[in-house]
Motif scaffolding. Structure first.
Motif, PDB file in Angstrom:
ATOM      1  N   ASP A 136       0.774  -1.357   0.134  1.00 24.30           N
ATOM      2  CA  ASP A 136      -0.089  -0.003  -0.137  1.00 24.30           C
ATOM      3  C   ASP A 136       0.726   1.216   0.064  1.00 24.30           C
ATOM      4  O   ASP A 136       0.276   2.436  -0.081  1.00 24.30           O
ATOM      5  CB  ASP A 136      -0.813   0.020   1.146  1.00 24.30           C
ATOM      6  N   SER A 137       2.217   1.088   0.262  1.00 25.61           N
ATOM      7  CA  SER A 137       2.885   2.315   0.208  1.00 25.61           C
ATOM      8  C   SER A 137       3.098   2.932  -1.222  1.00 25.61           C
ATOM      9  O   SER A 137       3.120   4.307  -1.251  1.00 25.61           O
ATOM     10  CB  SER A 137       4.521   2.155   0.778  1.00 25.61           C
ATOM     11  N   TYR A 138       2.913   2.043  -2.034  1.00 26.61           N
ATOM     12  CA  TYR A 138       2.939   2.524  -3.385  1.00 26.61           C
ATOM     13  C   TYR A 138       1.672   2.139  -4.414  1.00 26.61           C
ATOM     14  O   TYR A 138       1.747   1.905  -5.453  1.00 26.61           O
ATOM     15  CB  TYR A 138       4.250   2.170  -4.118  1.00 26.61           C
ATOM     16  N   LYS A 139       0.723   2.103  -3.586  1.00 25.21           N
ATOM     17  CA  LYS A 139      -0.729   1.749  -4.187  1.00 25.21           C
ATOM     18  C   LYS A 139      -1.052   2.545  -5.539  1.00 25.21           C
ATOM     19  O   LYS A 139      -1.440   1.737  -6.492  1.00 25.21           O
ATOM     20  CB  LYS A 139      -1.781   1.952  -3.240  1.00 25.21           C
ATOM     21  N   SER A 140      -1.116   3.703  -5.210  1.00 25.23           N
ATOM     22  CA  SER A 140      -1.166   4.451  -6.327  1.00 25.23           C
ATOM     23  C   SER A 140      -0.429   4.204  -7.618  1.00 25.23           C
ATOM     24  O   SER A 140      -0.758   4.048  -8.914  1.00 25.23           O
ATOM     25  CB  SER A 140      -1.248   5.947  -6.289  1.00 25.23           C
TER      26      SER A 140
END
Length: 368
Positions: A136-140
């Motif tokens: 989720d740290s780099y979800k986007s």
């Protein structure tokens, strides 16, 4: 003008091949104790359940059978609206709210789902960062790459590469197995040298590269050191005493002491140069992109970068460098903003689309 939709889980017991409806009955009972009677129940389940189980839920929760909606595990989240429409959820909600119903046209979404299910070619992207343990740290970033993959009709496989813990040899070994390299945003000096090495590897091996926010600043540092010949070039975020601060604090940040909400934030206008990768992607001279940063490309170094044929293809209205390109590479772009925030399944971000397109070209040209 009020509608209660209760989303509940139907546990599946694999050992007995059984769907349990009792937890849903209990949760509705608890809602009733609060004075809430659900109008619609959406049942999450990893396995389809029978008409008999659906009737049982409706009977013991005092909800119409047609208002008990299946929300089953599917291959992609974008299939869920199609599943709901198939069961008439949209029509039921409009009826309960006394809203005139007009059937939505989901043909575009159906086409996208069909592409997702039938993709055969796969491209591998190396995501180089220090927070890779938490997806989720780099979800986007993950979602924007997924959108761009659909647009290019390829599956995007993301390989997490830890810029902090891997040795130089391990990092190069990992990078040698990918078709494109992306360095996302972040803060602090941990893992920075590993990211710089990733940029160098991409530049020297003609691997498509995309740097976002901090990734753009890392690209600037690597090019300054190894292309422009500026020994010791760095960011003042990582080395406050660097002799060559190619990345430095924004002027309006230098007197900021309270950090909360004081960065350069939100949508900002960017002016693009023609005949650049950025212009080719956007097909426009003016764009708006979202920002979240304190540091910038130091304008004092613009001349030496341009002397070394580095393309500065985007500027803010007040002259900040927003986009940097290395034209000798197949596709090598760094942006100060966060394009991933504006990507969607309906409108994939053009920079991500072109990055994946370049990665496909690299894949097809590479020996097996």
């Amino acid at each position: 003008n009020c509608l209660f939709v209760h989303v509940t889980l139907l546990p599946y017991l694999k050992s007995s091949d059984e769907i349990k409806t009792k937890p849903t009955q209990h949760s509705v009972a608890k809602l009733r104790e609060l004075g809430i009677q659900p109008d619609i129940i959406v049942c999450r389940s990893e396995k389809d359940f029978s008409k008999q189980e659906l009737k049982k839920i409706a009977l013991f929760t005092n909800v119409e059978e047609r208002a008990v909606i299946k929300s089953l595990d599917v291959s992609t989240i974008y299939e869920i609206p199609l599943l709901y429409k198939e069961q008439g959820l949209d029509k039921i909600m409009c009826e309960y709210l006394n809203i005139p119903y007009k059937a939505p046209d989901l043909s575009f979404l159906e086409k996208k789902v069909n592409i997702i299910k039938n993709i055969e070619e796969e491209v591998t992207i190396g995501l180089v960062g220090k927070y890779i343990e938490l997806r989720d740290s780099y979800k986007s970033i993950h979602e924007a790459l997924f959108h761009a993959g659909i647009e290019n009709k390829v599956k995007v496989k993301i390989v997490n590469i830890n810029s902090e813990t891997l040795s130089e040899d391990e990092l190069i070994e990992a990078l040698s197995k990918v078709d494109g390299i992306l360095v996302p945003g972040g803060f602090g000096k941990r893992g920075v040298e590993g990211k710089i090495l990733a940029v160098k590897y991409a530049r020297e091996n003609n691997v498509p590269f995309f740097g976002i926010c901090l990734g753009m600043q890392i690209m600037t540092i690597e090019i300054a050191r190894n292309v422009c010949g500026i020994a010791g070039a760095n960011s003042t975020e990582f080395d406050s005493k660097t002799p060559h601060p190619v990345i430095s604090l924004l002027d309006n940040q230098k007197k900021v002491t309270m950090k909360g909400g004081t960065m350069r934030l939100g949508a900002q206008k960017i002016i693009l140069k023609q005949n650049t990768l950025a212009y080719e992607a956007y097909k426009s001279l003016e764009i708006f992109e979202r920002h979240r940063h304190r540091y910038e490309f130091n304008p004092e170094y613009i001349p030496i970068f341009e002397e070394n044929n580095i393309v500065l293809s985007g500027f803010s209205e007040n002259g900040l460098v927003e986009i940097i390109e290395y034209p000798q590479n197949l596709w090598m772009v760094g942006v100060q903003f966060h394009p991933e925030f504006q990507s969607s399944i309906f409108q994939p971000h053009p920079l991500f689309v072109d990055f994946i397109k370049a990665s496909i070209l690299f894949l097809r040209k590479s020996p097996d």
